[in-house]
Structures are given as C-alpha cells and as structure tokens.
Design a protein around this motif. Structure first.
Motif, PDB file in Angstrom:
ATOM      1  N   ARG A   1       0.869  -1.174   0.000  1.00 32.19           N
ATOM      2  CA  ARG A   1       0.000   0.000   0.000  1.00 32.19           C
ATOM      3  C   ARG A   1       0.910   1.231   0.000  1.00 32.19           C
ATOM      4  O   ARG A   1       1.586   1.485   0.993  1.00 32.19           O
ATOM      5  N   VAL A   2       0.917   1.980  -1.078  1.00 31.02           N
ATOM      6  CA  VAL A   2       1.852   3.112  -1.144  1.00 31.02           C
ATOM      7  C   VAL A   2       1.225   4.398  -0.609  1.00 31.02           C
ATOM      8  O   VAL A   2       1.906   5.411  -0.464  1.00 31.02           O
TER       9      VAL A   2
ATOM     10  N   ARG B   1     -18.735  14.025   8.226  1.00 34.72           N
ATOM     11  CA  ARG B   1     -20.177  13.939   7.940  1.00 34.72           C
ATOM     12  C   ARG B   1     -20.441  13.755   6.450  1.00 34.72           C
ATOM     13  O   ARG B   1     -21.327  12.974   6.051  1.00 34.72           O
ATOM     14  N   LEU B   2     -19.659  14.439   5.621  1.00 32.66           N
ATOM     15  CA  LEU B   2     -19.862  14.375   4.179  1.00 32.66           C
ATOM     16  C   LEU B   2     -19.049  13.265   3.503  1.00 32.66           C
ATOM     17  O   LEU B   2     -19.080  13.131   2.276  1.00 32.66           O
ATOM     18  N   GLY B   3     -18.328  12.496   4.299  1.00 33.48           N
ATOM     19  CA  GLY B   3     -17.571  11.389   3.728  1.00 33.48           C
ATOM     20  C   GLY B   3     -16.360  11.817   2.926  1.00 33.48           C
ATOM     21  O   GLY B   3     -15.955  11.125   1.987  1.00 33.48           O
ATOM     22  N   ILE B   4     -15.762  12.955   3.282  1.00 25.88           N
ATOM     23  CA  ILE B   4     -14.552  13.415   2.595  1.00 25.88           C
ATOM     24  C   ILE B   4     -13.387  12.676   3.243  1.00 25.88           C
ATOM     25  O   ILE B   4     -12.565  13.234   3.973  1.00 25.88           O
ATOM     26  N   LEU B   5     -13.336  11.365   2.977  1.00 23.48           N
ATOM     27  CA  LEU B   5     -12.396  10.444   3.613  1.00 23.48           C
ATOM     28  C   LEU B   5     -11.708   9.617   2.528  1.00 23.48           C
ATOM     29  O   LEU B   5     -11.958   8.416   2.392  1.00 23.48           O
ATOM     30  N   PRO B   6     -10.843  10.225   1.739  1.00 17.10           N
ATOM     31  CA  PRO B   6     -10.276   9.545   0.574  1.00 17.10           C
ATOM     32  C   PRO B   6      -9.075   8.665   0.894  1.00 17.10           C
ATOM     33  O   PRO B   6      -7.929   8.994   0.596  1.00 17.10           O
ATOM     34  N   GLY B   7      -9.338   7.545   1.511  1.00 18.61           N
ATOM     35  CA  GLY B   7      -8.269   6.612   1.823  1.00 18.61           C
ATOM     36  C   GLY B   7      -8.831   5.422   2.561  1.00 18.61           C
ATOM     37  O   GLY B   7      -9.829   5.544   3.279  1.00 18.61           O
ATOM     38  N   ALA B   8      -8.236   4.255   2.374  1.00 19.59           N
ATOM     39  CA  ALA B   8      -8.726   3.027   2.994  1.00 19.59           C
ATOM     40  C   ALA B   8      -7.715   2.497   3.997  1.00 19.59           C
ATOM     41  O   ALA B   8      -6.505   2.545   3.754  1.00 19.59           O
ATOM     42  N   VAL B   9      -8.207   1.989   5.117  1.00 18.43           N
ATOM     43  CA  VAL B   9      -7.347   1.444   6.166  1.00 18.43           C
ATOM     44  C   VAL B   9      -7.490  -0.077   6.229  1.00 18.43           C
ATOM     45  O   VAL B   9      -6.534  -0.815   6.070  1.00 18.43           O
ATOM     46  N   ASN B  10      -8.698  -0.529   6.509  1.00 22.41           N
ATOM     47  CA  ASN B  10      -8.978  -1.965   6.499  1.00 22.41           C
ATOM     48  C   ASN B  10     -10.466  -2.180   6.238  1.00 22.41           C
ATOM     49  O   ASN B  10     -11.229  -1.213   6.110  1.00 22.41           O
ATOM     50  N   ALA B  11     -10.872  -3.428   6.145  1.00 20.07           N
ATOM     51  CA  ALA B  11     -12.242  -3.738   5.747  1.00 20.07           C
ATOM     52  C   ALA B  11     -13.256  -3.178   6.730  1.00 20.07           C
ATOM     53  O   ALA B  11     -14.309  -2.655   6.334  1.00 20.07           O
ATOM     54  N   ALA B  12     -12.972  -3.266   8.039  1.00 24.68           N
ATOM     55  CA  ALA B  12     -13.923  -2.796   9.036  1.00 24.68           C
ATOM     56  C   ALA B  12     -14.130  -1.283   8.951  1.00 24.68           C
ATOM     57  O   ALA B  12     -15.265  -0.798   8.974  1.00 24.68           O
TER      58      ALA B  12
ATOM     59  N   LEU C   1       0.466 -12.008  -3.837  1.00 22.28           N
ATOM     60  CA  LEU C   1       1.577 -11.058  -3.822  1.00 22.28           C
ATOM     61  C   LEU C   1       1.392  -9.949  -2.793  1.00 22.28           C
ATOM     62  O   LEU C   1       2.314  -9.170  -2.552  1.00 22.28           O
ATOM     63  N   LEU C   2       0.203  -9.846  -2.208  1.00 18.46           N
ATOM     64  CA  LEU C   2      -0.125  -8.719  -1.323  1.00 18.46           C
ATOM     65  C   LEU C   2       0.456  -8.912   0.068  1.00 18.46           C
ATOM     66  O   LEU C   2       0.289  -9.968   0.683  1.00 18.46           O
ATOM     67  N   SER C   3       1.123  -7.883   0.565  1.00 17.23           N
ATOM     68  CA  SER C   3       1.647  -7.892   1.926  1.00 17.23           C
ATOM     69  C   SER C   3       0.525  -7.595   2.912  1.00 17.23           C
ATOM     70  O   SER C   3      -0.562  -7.153   2.539  1.00 17.23           O
ATOM     71  N   THR C   4       0.807  -7.823   4.187  1.00 15.99           N
ATOM     72  CA  THR C   4      -0.097  -7.416   5.262  1.00 15.99           C
ATOM     73  C   THR C   4       0.383  -6.077   5.811  1.00 15.99           C
ATOM     74  O   THR C   4       1.597  -5.849   5.915  1.00 15.99           O
TER      75      THR C   4
ATOM     76  N   PRO D   1      -4.918  -7.441   7.145  1.00 16.37           N
ATOM     77  CA  PRO D   1      -4.330  -8.702   6.696  1.00 16.37           C
ATOM     78  C   PRO D   1      -4.522  -8.902   5.196  1.00 16.37           C
ATOM     79  O   PRO D   1      -5.570  -8.553   4.640  1.00 16.37           O
ATOM     80  N   ALA D   2      -3.527  -9.467   4.553  1.00 15.40           N
ATOM     81  CA  ALA D   2      -3.593  -9.671   3.107  1.00 15.40           C
ATOM     82  C   ALA D   2      -4.805 -10.502   2.705  1.00 15.40           C
ATOM     83  O   ALA D   2      -5.453 -10.228   1.692  1.00 15.40           O
ATOM     84  N   ALA D   3      -5.130 -11.500   3.498  1.00 17.92           N
ATOM     85  CA  ALA D   3      -6.207 -12.420   3.130  1.00 17.92           C
ATOM     86  C   ALA D   3      -7.572 -11.756   3.108  1.00 17.92           C
ATOM     87  O   ALA D   3      -8.476 -12.197   2.382  1.00 17.92           O
ATOM     88  N   THR D   4      -7.751 -10.703   3.893  1.00 17.98           N
ATOM     89  CA  THR D   4      -9.056 -10.024   3.978  1.00 17.98           C
ATOM     90  C   THR D   4      -8.926  -8.535   3.685  1.00 17.98           C
ATOM     91  O   THR D   4      -9.781  -7.745   4.074  1.00 17.98           O
ATOM     92  N   SER D   5      -7.874  -8.158   2.983  1.00 21.66           N
ATOM     93  CA  SER D   5      -7.567  -6.741   2.789  1.00 21.66           C
ATOM     94  C   SER D   5      -8.692  -5.986   2.083  1.00 21.66           C
ATOM     95  O   SER D   5      -9.324  -6.484   1.145  1.00 21.66           O
ATOM     96  N   THR D   6      -8.888  -4.770   2.520  1.00 18.20           N
ATOM     97  CA  THR D   6      -9.860  -3.896   1.849  1.00 18.20           C
ATOM     98  C   THR D   6      -9.428  -3.571   0.426  1.00 18.20           C
ATOM     99  O   THR D   6     -10.260  -3.219  -0.413  1.00 18.20           O
ATOM    100  N   PHE D   7      -8.143  -3.726   0.123  1.00 22.72           N
ATOM    101  CA  PHE D   7      -7.653  -3.435  -1.221  1.00 22.72           C
ATOM    102  C   PHE D   7      -7.962  -4.559  -2.213  1.00 22.72           C
ATOM    103  O   PHE D   7      -7.655  -4.435  -3.393  1.00 22.72           O
ATOM    104  N   LEU D   8      -8.599  -5.628  -1.741  1.00 23.36           N
ATOM    105  CA  LEU D   8      -9.101  -6.667  -2.642  1.00 23.36           C
ATOM    106  C   LEU D   8     -10.475  -6.289  -3.192  1.00 23.36           C
ATOM    107  O   LEU D   8     -10.954  -6.915  -4.148  1.00 23.36           O
TER     108      LEU D   8
END
Length: 456
Positions: A107-108, A192-203, A285-288, A302-309
C-alpha cells in the motif's frame, strides 16, 4: 525522502556497472538445476544477498531479524544501469508467508500523489489544462469559496480572496483540509460528508463507504461546499488536493481517472503490478499492513481479507494505489530520464522538468511534514512540485538540488534526483511511518555501499 546515489562519481558508477555485470554473468553461468524452482521459503531468506549493496542488505536483514518489520524491499538505480533490488523478510509474520521481493504488493498511500500529479501534467502538456486555470472553470461549484475565520471553534467564514487553481491543487496550497490533520468543526464536516479519501482496512471501510461519495465528481462537488482553511495560494497545508485533482483529470480527459492513469502511465511504462483494486489472482503477492501496540506488531489489514481486494468507492488520487517496488522504480526511472523509458515516451522532457520544479506560488514555502503522514521532512530549503517535494539546495552527503519525491503513511519512500540521474524506492507496510528511522538509516547505508565502490 533522501537520495543516496546523488554524489556518486563517474568512476564509481563505472565500477558499479562492472560489479552488476559480473553478478549477472555469474547468474547466467549457474546450472538450471541449481536454481530454485519458485519463491524460496522464508527459512532460506538469509541466502538472498545483494552483493553490490551489502551494507544496505545487512541493514534490511537487521530490521527483519530484530522484529521491526516482517519484510522490506528497496529498489535503487543509477542512470540506466539495472535496478538493484535489496530484499529481506516476508510479506507477513504468519508462518509460510511468501518472501518479500520486487513484485510484492504494498500500500503506497500518499506515494500515489506524484502519479496523480504527473497525470495532471500530461493534460497540461496536451493543452487541456493550465497551471493557473481556476478550478471553478472545470467544476463550477468551486467558483465562490469561503475561508474560515475562526477554525478552532466554528464554521464562520468570509469570501475567499482568490480562486483555487490547478497549481494550488498540485502543491497543497488550495486551502483545502485533510481528515488526517484537520481538526475542530471542519473535521466533523469532512467526516459527515464522507470526505475520507483513503482506505485502512475492511472494518473501517464499511463505515466510511456508507457516507463517502460514490464517484470522483460527487466527491469534488461535496468538497466545494466546505470552507477553506486559508486563502488559495497563501499557505502550504497538506490536503485532499490530489484527490480533487483526480476528479479534474477524469472530467478534462473524458475517461475515468483510473483508466487515464492505466492508459497514459502504467501500460506504456510496463507497470504490471499497480492497482486500485488488487485482482484475486494477485492476492498472493499482497503484503499485510501492520500497526504497533506498544512494542507489539499487530496486523491492521491482513492480506487475506484486505480492503484493497475490493473496489474502492472511487479511485483515491491521493492515497489509493497498491504497487510493487519494481513498478514504482519504473515510474521513477521514467522521471529520471525526462519522460521516456525503454524507448517509450510518455511525457515531453520540458513537462517533466516543470513537474519536478518548484511550483509553489510566490511567497509560499514548504517546511516539511511528519506526524504519521509519511511526508518529507525539510533539512534544507524545500519547494513543491506536481504532487511531491523538491530540494532547492544540495544537502551535504545527501539529496541533490532538484531531487523530487514523496513518501507514504505506511512507511514507503520514493525519490528521484534528475540532475545526477539517481532514484530510490523503499517498500514496507506499517503504521506509523515514522516508527523506525529508515529515512535516515537507509541513505546512510547506501552511501557506505557507494563509497566502497569508488576508486581509492
């Protein structure tokens, strides 16, 4: 973001080239039956040595051996010599994990910003954008912006003194906020407006997805409803400017932002391991990504459940990419060679030079940023180009004047010195980026390797 080959002598480069060539000849002479049929098991990782950069290799091995990180990959290049990959550890801490290597996916985060910046500069080159064009000409909602008058306690505002421009978006001088640093009432409005441009994890992503805009255009138009923290062009402040720029690229180019980047950058440069959403057949190939709880390393994504999948709400131009060290090195190599790589030209030399120059408005300065953002510190006078910082002076035994680059919130680092034609990428994945002093230690180790190669 500190370059390391910036002061290599011509003779040292020649020695380096000979050393690399010798290593390649030895590899070609190795009987096929003596080579591993696939990725080496983690237990054999100490055998993977970089003979050209042994001090850097030892540093990387030490990081992993001491438990500071599960794995790390570096990609370092001088001129058009073969890239040197230094690797240690694995893609995760769990038993049986694949060794970290040049094709591991990381994740860069904010290292996405220079790529978005160059996409915008391509449109400048095409004549479809200009640096001082008002953003309101593209998204009319930005024509009447307001500026906070008491940001600590209220959303009270006044009319902005001037419009936001493309230059302002590229250089973090638009007066926009960022949910990772903004505070007070404005932060609550961003949330409130969802100006949240980035992902951390699935939850976390499940919650953010409920309020986040579903498209880049909607994202930009929501941003336009919020007050600014300063008049455009008057202050450097880390921001969502490159995410808004993604929306600009999309609208001006007439194609989706991710398709534009794929068509104009990734495909022509042969970048085959760069994704907004990691394909399932590349999941291996995905790291955790990890975080620290005290001194304990804990899986965060975790790679197995990553939000980037999963597909993002939209392509985050400021923090959305997952990439390999090999791919990011190809991007930097193109910049180092002024827009061309392997005979394929994607940008004109003058466009690349402009993009990596100081584009800050007159009277505005970049003084560095830290605090978990992954951004650059400022040991010497700094400017800011298209999505990345620019050194305005040489640093003794360090970055050369004109060095351009940026880092990511999960510890990744990238730089390119266009004058001395040197570049580096470092891939790790843990929060916070400043947990370990890699930005000081890796350049120092590389400097020792280069000094060893220089004639005496």
């Amino acid at each position: 973001m500190k370059p390391v080959f910036g002061y290599v002598t011509t003779a040292a480069v020649a020695v380096l080239a000979a050393t690399i060539a010798s290593g390649q000849a030895q590899q070609r002479a190795t009987p096929p039956q003596a080579r591993a049929a696939g990725p080496a098991p983690v237990a054999r990782l100490p055998m993977r040595r970089n003979a050209v950069l042994p001090t850097t290799q030892a540093l990387f091995d030490g990081y992993v051996r001491s438990g500071k990180m599960p794995g790390i990959v570096g990609a370092f290049g001088v001129g058009d010599l073969p890239t040197q990959f230094v690797t240690a550890g694995a893609q995760g801490l769990e038993p049986g994990q694949r060794p970290a290597d040049a094709d591991t996916l990381w994740r860069v985060y904010s290292m996405t910003k220079p790529i978005t910046g160059m996409a915008a500069m391509m449109l400048v080159e095409d004549g479809k954008l200009s640096l001082d064009e008002p953003l309101g000409d593209i998204f009319p909602a930005f024509r009447s912006m307001k500026v906070l008058t008491d940001p600590d306690t209220s959303l009270a505002s006044r009319p902005a003194a001037r419009p936001i421009t493309i230059r302002n978006l590229l250089t973090h001088t638009a007066g926009l906020g960022y949910n990772i640093i903004t505070k007070g009432p404005l932060l609550k409005e961003y949330e409130r407006l969802g100006i949240l441009p980035g992902a951390v994890n699935a939850a976390v992503e499940v919650q953010a997805h409920q309020v986040r805009p579903k498209s880049l255009a909607e994202f930009a138009n929501r941003v336009a409803t919020l007050p600014l923290i300063a008049d455009p062009g008057t202050k450097w402040s880390y921001s969502i400017g490159l995410d808004v720029m993604g929306a600009v690229v999309e609208k001006v180019s007439g194609m989706s932002f991710e398709r534009f980047v794929q068509t104009r950058i990734f495909t022509p440069l042969g970048m085959t391991r760069s994704y907004w959403q990691v394909p399932r057949d590349r999941q291996g190939l995905l790291s955790t990504n990890y975080t620290f709880v005290g001194d304990k390393v804990v899986p965060l994504d975790p790679a197995a459940t990553s939000t980037f999948l999963d597909a993002p709400s939209f392509a985050y131009g400021g923090a959305g990419l997952v990439m390999s060290a090999r791919d990011y090195d190809r991007f930097l190599h193109m910049l180092q060679d002024e827009g061309e790589l392997d005979g394929v030209r994607v940008m004109k030399p003058e466009t690349v030079r402009l993009a990596m120059s100081n584009l800050l408005p007159a009277g505005v300065f970049f003084t560095g940023i830290g605090g978990g953002t992954g951004g650059t510190q400022a040991p010497v006078p700094m400017g800011f180009g298209a999505g990345g910082s620019v050194y305005l002076a040489d640093k003794p035994n360090g970055p050369g004047k004109g060095t351009y680059g940026w880092g990511g919130a999960a510890g990744t680092i990238a730089w390119v010195d266009p004058v001395k034609r040197a570049r580096g990428t470092v891939m790790v994945n843990y929060f916070p980026a400043e947990r370990w002093p890699t930005r000081a230690q890796i350049p120092a180790a590389l400097a020792q390797d280069v000094a060893r190669l220089a004639p005496r």
